[in-house]
Motif scaffolding. Structure first.
Motif, PDB file in Angstrom:
ATOM      1  N   SER A 102      -9.882   1.306  -4.107  1.00 14.16           N
ATOM      2  CA  SER A 102      -9.778   1.340  -2.647  1.00 14.16           C
ATOM      3  C   SER A 102      -8.713   2.307  -2.163  1.00 14.16           C
ATOM      4  CB  SER A 102      -9.488  -0.068  -2.107  1.00 14.16           C
ATOM      5  OG  SER A 102      -8.280  -0.577  -2.646  1.00 14.16           O
ATOM      6  N   HIS A 103      -7.714   2.625  -3.033  1.00 17.97           N
ATOM      7  CA  HIS A 103      -6.634   3.530  -2.637  1.00 17.97           C
ATOM      8  C   HIS A 103      -6.888   4.965  -3.065  1.00 17.97           C
ATOM      9  CE1 HIS A 103      -4.696  -0.494  -3.157  1.00 17.97           C
ATOM     10  NE2 HIS A 103      -4.153  -0.177  -2.005  1.00 17.97           N
ATOM     11  N   LEU A 142       1.228   4.203  -2.909  1.00 17.91           N
ATOM     12  CA  LEU A 142       1.046   5.620  -2.567  1.00 17.91           C
ATOM     13  C   LEU A 142       2.285   6.431  -2.925  1.00 17.91           C
ATOM     14  CD1 LEU A 142      -0.679   5.345   0.945  1.00 17.91           C
ATOM     15  CD2 LEU A 142      -1.754   5.698  -1.276  1.00 17.91           C
ATOM     16  N   ASN A 170       0.840  -1.205   0.000  1.00 16.65           N
ATOM     17  CA  ASN A 170       0.000   0.000   0.000  1.00 16.65           C
ATOM     18  C   ASN A 170       0.872   1.251   0.000  1.00 16.65           C
ATOM     19  OD1 ASN A 170      -1.625  -2.262   1.111  1.00 16.65           O
ATOM     20  ND2 ASN A 170      -3.229  -0.730   1.205  1.00 16.65           N
ATOM     21  N   SER A 223      -6.490   7.868  -0.343  1.00 20.07           N
ATOM     22  CA  SER A 223      -5.110   7.980   0.145  1.00 20.07           C
ATOM     23  C   SER A 223      -4.160   8.414  -0.969  1.00 20.07           C
ATOM     24  CB  SER A 223      -4.653   6.648   0.746  1.00 20.07           C
ATOM     25  OG  SER A 223      -4.909   5.572  -0.134  1.00 20.07           O
ATOM     26  N   THR A 244      -4.280   4.155 -10.107  1.00 17.19           N
ATOM     27  CA  THR A 244      -5.577   3.481  -9.986  1.00 17.19           C
ATOM     28  C   THR A 244      -5.742   2.455 -11.098  1.00 17.19           C
ATOM     29  OG1 THR A 244      -6.576   5.446  -8.972  1.00 17.19           O
ATOM     30  CG2 THR A 244      -8.073   3.824  -9.919  1.00 17.19           C
ATOM     31  N   THR A 273      -3.345  -0.598 -10.438  1.00 21.40           N
ATOM     32  CA  THR A 273      -3.783  -1.504  -9.374  1.00 21.40           C
ATOM     33  C   THR A 273      -5.133  -2.140  -9.671  1.00 21.40           C
ATOM     34  OG1 THR A 273      -4.792   0.358  -8.176  1.00 21.40           O
ATOM     35  CG2 THR A 273      -2.510  -0.228  -7.625  1.00 21.40           C
TER      36      THR A 273
END
Length: 288
Positions: free
Chosen positions: A162-163, A134, A130, A166, A155, A158
């Protein structure tokens, strides 16, 4: 996430400053000793290939081995070596690019941050990747100054939303910190080096003459520039082809790079010349 975003802003500004100086120094060196820069990098790449081949290439294989319980010292060492080799290889003008390597460098920084967080703040090790994701987006935003592009890019990579929150927080923080440090976007700096030939001009006020934007256009079969070399591409003053996207991969062009049908040309230009350039590209890339 706040600490990560701030740290990435500083590292991004440092990356830009070192890369610009590397390009300038190699240009000055090449004027005195023609072809010497390429030879030096070629020999260095051979030496690295024999001793530590992991840092060669774009670096995607580094991401593959990062999850194998690597230590903080190992991650930081690979980051330093990859950083230095990237500065030398791109600065020399040898064919290559910075797009994927800078993502890998960001991922390594994220790995270092994740290791520190696990050791000092008892962050679950399961969150390792994660932080890697980021940091990729944040480092990209600090260097290129395109946070939305970085967020969308990661995005898509991946395949998950969900990220998203953040990614946004880290990217915006990295962007703001790099801007406060007055670090210009890397492609603007490289453009001004190519136009000026000696050094980077100081940033002026936000006028149309100095504000830049990126335009993408697809080359159609049978168009006027299908099969043309970059050096023969007649573009308005101030416009620069910074990338050729071919087969899903970005290639940094030089004067001898050949334009082919289905290529996506990524062109940097002054904002005041946007309309003129779009009309010109439309005329040159359409089939006739």
């Amino acid at each position: 996430m706040v600490l990560l975003g701030i740290a990435l802003g500083f590292f991004g500004a440092f990356y830009n400053a070192v890369l610009v100086q590397s390009v300038i120094r190699f240009k000055q060196f090449s004027r005195r000793f023609q072809y010497s820069s390429t030879v030096i990098v070629f020999l260095l790449a051979g030496l690295v290939g024999l001793t530590f081949p992991l840092i060669l290439g774009s670096g995607h294989h580094i991401i593959d081995v990062m999850g194998q319980h690597q230590t903080l010292q190992w991650l930081f060492m690979v980051f330093i070596l990859k950083f230095l080799f990237s500065m030398v290889s791109f600065g020399s003008g040898a064919p290559g690019g910075i797009f994927f390597p800078l993502l890998v460098l960001g991922g390594l920084l994220g790995g270092c941050f994740a290791s520190l967080s696990t050791q000092w703040f008892n962050v679950p090790p399961d969150l390792f990747f994660n932080f890697v994701i980021l940091a990729m987006a944040g480092y990209f935003s600090a260097i290129v100054r395109a946070p939305i592009t970085g967020i969308v890019l990661l995005t898509e990579m991946t395949g998950s939303l969900s990220h998203l929150l953040s990614l946004t927080i880290v990217s915006i923080l990295a962007y703001v910190v790099a801007d406060l440090l007055k670090s210009p976007p890397i492609y603007e700096s490289l453009l001004e080096i190519n136009l000026d030939g000696t050094n980077v001009k100081p940033r002026e006020q936000d006028t149309d003459s100095y504000r830049k934007l990126i335009i993408e256009t697809v080359v159609h079969y049978g168009s006027r520039i299908d099969g043309l070399k970059i050096k023969n591409l007649e573009l308005p003053p101030g416009a620069l082809v910074i990338s050729i996207r071919r087969g899903g991969k970005d290639h940094t062009p030089n004067g001898e790079s050949l334009i082919m049908a289905e290529d996506c040309l990524v062109v940097l230009t002054n904002i005041r010349d946007e309309f003129t350039l779009r009309r010109h590209l439309e005329h040159m890339t359409q089939s006739h």
